[in-house]
Design a protein around this motif. Structure first.
Motif, PDB file in Angstrom:
ATOM      1  N   GLY A 655       0.814  -1.211   0.000  1.00 17.45           N
ATOM      2  CA  GLY A 655       0.000   0.000   0.000  1.00 17.45           C
ATOM      3  C   GLY A 655       0.842   1.253   0.000  1.00 17.45           C
ATOM      4  N   GLN A 658       1.261   3.181  -3.132  1.00 19.27           N
ATOM      5  CA  GLN A 658       0.189   4.067  -3.549  1.00 19.27           C
ATOM      6  C   GLN A 658       0.305   5.371  -2.779  1.00 19.27           C
ATOM      7  OE1 GLN A 658      -1.996   3.201  -5.841  1.00 19.27           O
ATOM      8  NE2 GLN A 658      -1.489   1.034  -6.043  1.00 19.27           N
ATOM      9  N   GLN A 659       1.096   6.301  -3.333  1.00 18.55           N
ATOM     10  CA  GLN A 659       1.294   7.554  -2.636  1.00 18.55           C
ATOM     11  C   GLN A 659       0.131   8.501  -2.812  1.00 18.55           C
ATOM     12  OE1 GLN A 659       3.771   8.593  -0.750  1.00 18.55           O
ATOM     13  NE2 GLN A 659       5.157   6.875  -0.943  1.00 18.55           N
ATOM     14  N   GLY A 660      -0.595   8.336  -3.927  1.00 15.76           N
ATOM     15  CA  GLY A 660      -1.665   9.269  -4.208  1.00 15.76           C
ATOM     16  C   GLY A 660      -1.159  10.507  -4.928  1.00 15.76           C
TER      17      GLY A 660
END
Lengths: 680, 219
Positions: A655, A658-660
């Motif tokens: 997860g 997933q840095q965004g």
């Protein structure tokens, strides 16, 4: 001839698909929908049964190539004795269950819409028919997935309860892990069939024509075995089974347990005996060992249950184990070139397949009738149902006797045949197997005895004694369609028990196809009344004579007791002078299983607690006692919990990728492009 | 023939130059102008390749490029910039000299990578291939180093320019159907981006893409 078996079988599939597609037209009139759709489903199942029985009797093999499929890769269907046999089993039980469903599904009327149940029921049976008729890897997997998806929705039918959703999810996960393994296995076989050159190896014909190298074949077998074991519920991949079967509607449980698990057995036989053909003996030994473990563990876990349907689900694990024992022995005998013994073991396994479908279908239908009448799955809350539901009780008893492998019913015949196969194993040229296989016979005997104990418990606690529940519901007998379904299954159990020689004669083409030997002639050497699997001087059994003997004893006892009036008194139960006896003091399921729990306790994770409430008067006279018992499957903690924990761990750490932030994702693609450009 | 090859080489150099220009340009209007220039060079070079190779359909792609990448897209972007009142780019993630150095490294990398292709190819335009590849990579680099959504779109369109350039130089252009499809895709993408930007601007009050990290659900 105008019609051939494969035409009949295909039209049965088409009828099911038609039903699945157009049922919704009747969704406004639910009662009519149940009557029409399940009657047509029964008719279609009967067509499947006829096609299958005809194929096996005639020993013919037919193929058709469908006009559709993937581009350049058309679908192939084929009906040979092996498919025919499984088509017979599926068709016969589906017929009984469809008749039963006409009555059973009425119980949902007014509570919820049953349209989805009907639609997926039809798709489910169509999927099973197609699985056994498939003759290439693609349509096999497609049918396999149709079957899995339809049964997933059936398990989820009463979806508002959280346990149902949990069970359905677990089932879906295990089914898909298994399906992936099967897909990979077919991939290996198809690749090896053409030397990894093109896609034409996807047909089973191409695989049959290939001599597989040992390494590739072993990898394919292990993958396929894993995948099919997940579907069949072989220990340790059985965890979904006791979760999913109890929560599905009972007619669906009967089909899932009775025939869906058998499609996995079909898959194992198809891959080993038909596609790979030549294999080392340890494949059989592996199947045999897992079969023995499943049989013993299944029955031990079943003994600990007091949910009626969960108990039956664990018995499915046991019986699949017994079937696998037969198949495993057949594999061992085949690899040592002993076709006659292989035929005996294979017939034993397949006979048990047929039998298990019948009696487990019957038992689930009986459990469904009980559930329908009492709204209760917990045996500890039942009791005395024999007075209110005499038909169901009698038919359930037939199922219990059959599954406990007692003569004159069918369970005895197939287990007896399995023992014969075991006892002939000293003929093997391998000293290790010579020593170890007879031990397996001892384990099988233990399984039989424990199963009998378990069904004494199930029948005794459910149907005998007095009602244990807090409130007394208005219990009613099952309605006529349900009774008809169960009566037909019970009669089949009896017929398979007293006429085994005829049945084995019918299956001759099957063993001839797979292991190249027949035992029909020697089994029926003394006529249809006697079953003499190898030679009459070695072992013989006559179900008919046992049946009439038992009937004679029963009738004479009945006459002796009833011939003079006044010999039978009905009186209150003697309460040892206690006077305050109530139904909850009866011997119950937990107490019945206690000795076995003590002996085999190390196999379970048990937490047993007794807590005495304190008494202000004196400690020696407690006011109330609290007893709690929790029994859990050890495999969950050993095998599944680590997988669950580690997948969560991996997901948490992945997860972080997933840095965004868009730039970070762009950098990922940038680096990927550069790396691909440099190295490719 | 020789002259045509030299013209194409010169135009390729100009395309690369505008790519570098876009990589470092901070002002929005100038950036859009640079993008329009790049489109113009591309269009001319396509027409020259078409003339030289006698491929009629390349004229059509040339016209398509001219109308789409020189006139229509810059116009849309201009409208966007004026409506949203964006004039200066916010700080880049990586500073300018370092970005330039990475860009130079990418050009060298492209030359190194396409060396075997250049030896095998017999086309006149073979020397253009590494520049086209470098343009693609620089476009991607631009998307990575900039924080503003509009500049990211320009980076994306510059990448598309590079791909188109590679297609004309390596194989004398893709079939016309494919090119028409790609042109349409780019146009529609530009429209969708425009609409999205208005919405993003109203909901975040900014077009800085780092703000969008807030969309991620918390741990």
């Amino acid at each position: 001839m105008i019609f051939t078996p494969i035409d009949i079988a295909s039209s049965a599939v088409l009828l099911f698909l038609f039903l699945a597609m157009f049922t919704f037209l009747l969704s406004r009139r639910q009662r009519l929908m149940i009557d029409i759709c399940f009657s047509l489903a029964a008719a279609a199942s009967l067509l499947g049964f006829i096609a299958g029985a005809w194929t096996v009797a005639g020993g013919v093999t037919e193929k058709i190539v469908l006009l559709f499929g993937l581009p350049d890769l058309p679908f192939h269907l084929r009906l040979d004795p092996l498919s025919g046999f499984f088509l017979t089993v599926i068709g016969l039980l589906s017929f009984f269950v469809s008749v039963y469903s006409i009555g059973y599904v009425r119980g949902f009327l007014g509570k919820r819409s049953v349209t989805s149940l009907v639609v997926f029921y039809c798709l489910f049976i169509a999927g099973m028919f197609m699985v056994v008729m498939a003759d290439d890897a693609l349509i096999f997997l497609i049918s396999w997935e149709i079957m899995a998806a339809a049964s997933y929705f059936l398990v989820l039918f009463e979806h508002e309860r959280i346990e149902n959703r949990r069970a359905a999810f677990l089932y879906m996960v295990v089914a898909h892990v298994g399906a992936i393994a099967i897909l990979l296995s077919f991939g290996i076989l198809a690749g090896l069939a053409t030397g990894f050159k093109d896609f034409s190896g996807y047909t089973f014909d191409a695989m049959r024509a290939t001599q597989f190298p040992v390494g590739g074949a072993t990898a394919a077998f292990l993958l396929a075995f894993f995948g099919f074991a997940a579907k069949a519920g072989i220990v340790p991949l059985h965890v979904w089974l006791p979760e999913a079967h109890p929560v599905a509607p009972s007619n669906v449980s009967a089909l899932m347990s009775g025939v869906m698990l058998k499609t996995a057995i079909y898959g194992i036989i198809r891959v080993t005996f038909d596609l790979i053909k030549v294999f080392p003996w340890w494949w059989g030994a592996l199947a045999l060992a897992l079969g023995l473990i499943s049989a013993v563990m299944g029955v031990l876990y079943a003994l600990m249950q007091h949910d009626l349907k969960r108990l039956l689900a664990y018995h499915s694990v046991e019986n699949i184990g017994i079937i696998l024992i037969g198949i495993g022995l057949a594999m061992i005998f085949t690899s040592f070139k002993l076709p006659l013994l292989a035929a005996l073991a294979l017939i034993a396994g397949l006979y048990h397949t047929m039998n298990h479908a019948m009696f487990k279908g019957l038992l689930f239908m009986g459990a469904g009738a009980v559930l329908h009448a009492t709204n209760e799955r917990n045996m500890e809350e039942m009791g005395g149902l024999i007075h209110r539901m005499p038909w169901t009780a009698a038919l359930f008893l037939v199922g219990c006797v059959s599954i406990s492998a007692l003569p004159p019913f069918n369970g005895f015949v197939s287990e007896w045949l399995t023992f014969q196969a075991f006892l002939l194993s000293p003929g093997l040229p391998n000293p290790l197997l010579k020593l170890l296989i007879p031990l397996g016979a001892a384990l099988l005997a233990l399984t039989g005895a424990l199963a009998a104990a378990c069904f004494v418990k199930a029948f005794g606690v459910t149907f005998l004694g007095h009602w244990r529940g807090h409130h007394n519901p208005s219990v009613h007998e099952a309605n006529w369609p349900m009774r008809f379904g169960m009566i037909m299954a019970a009669l089949t159990c009896l017929l398979l028990g007293i006429l085994p020689a005829m049945f084995i004669g019918w299956m001759d083409t099957l063993s001839a196809q797979l292991v190249g030997s027949k035992i029909g002639a020697s089994s029926g050497a003394y006529g249809w009344m006697w079953l003499t699997p190898v030679a009459p001087e070695r072992a013989s059994y006559s179900g008919m004579i046992v049946f009439w003997g038992i009937m004679a004893v029963v009738v004479s006892t009945f006459l002796l007791l009833h011939v003079r009036p006044g010999k039978i008194h009905r009186a209150p139960v003697w309460d040892c002078g206690f006077e305050k006896i109530n139904p909850r003091m009866q011997y119950n399921a937990t107490s019945f299983a206690m000795p076995i729990r003590r002996i085999f306790g190390f196999l379970f994770s048990i937490r047993e607690r007794v807590r005495a409430g304190s008494n202000p008067g004196h400690a020696a006279f407690p006011v109330r006692l609290n007893y709690s018992l929790r029994i859990r499957d050890r495999f969950w903690g050993w095998l599944y919990q680590p997988i669950v924990v580690s997948s969560f761990w991996i997901a948490r750490h992945l997860g972080r990728l997933q840095q965004g932030r868009i730039q970070v994702y762009l950098i990922y693609s940038f680096i990927t492009i550069i790396v691909l450009l440099v190295f490719l | 023939m020789q002259i045509a090859a030299q013209i194409i080489g010169f135009l390729a150099a100009l395309v690369l130059l505008t790519a570098f220009g876009m990589l470092v340009q901070r002002r929005m209007t100038a950036l859009i102008h640079l993008f329009a220039w790049q489109g113009l060079f591309l269009s001319i070079s396509t027409a020259v390749v078409g003339f030289m190779a006698g491929q009629r359909h390349l004229y059509i792609s040339s016209l398509l490029t001219l109308s789409l990448k020189v006139i229509l897209l810059p116009y849309i972007l201009h409208v966007l910039v004026r409506r949203l009142r964006i004039h200066r780019e916010i700080e880049t993630v990586v500073n300018v000299p370092l970005t330039m150095l990475i860009g130079v490294a990418l050009v060298i990398f492209s030359y190194h990578l396409t060396a075997p292709v250049r030896e095998l190819s017999t086309l006149v335009t073979r020397s253009v291939l590494p520049i086209a590849l470098a343009t693609v990579l620089i476009g991607l680099l631009m998307m990575i180093t900039r924080r503003h959504a509009v500049t990211q779109i320009i980076g994306f369109l510059a990448m598309e320019n590079g791909l188109f350039f590679a297609a004309t130089s390596a194989t004398y252009g893709m079939p016309l159907v494919v090119e028409l499809g790609v042109a349409l895709d780019v146009l529609i993408a530009a429209f969708i981006f425009g609409i999205f930007f208005f919405h993003i601007h109203t909901s975040f009050d900014s077009l800085n893409v780092e703000q969008m990290a807030r969309l991620k659900e918390g741990d």
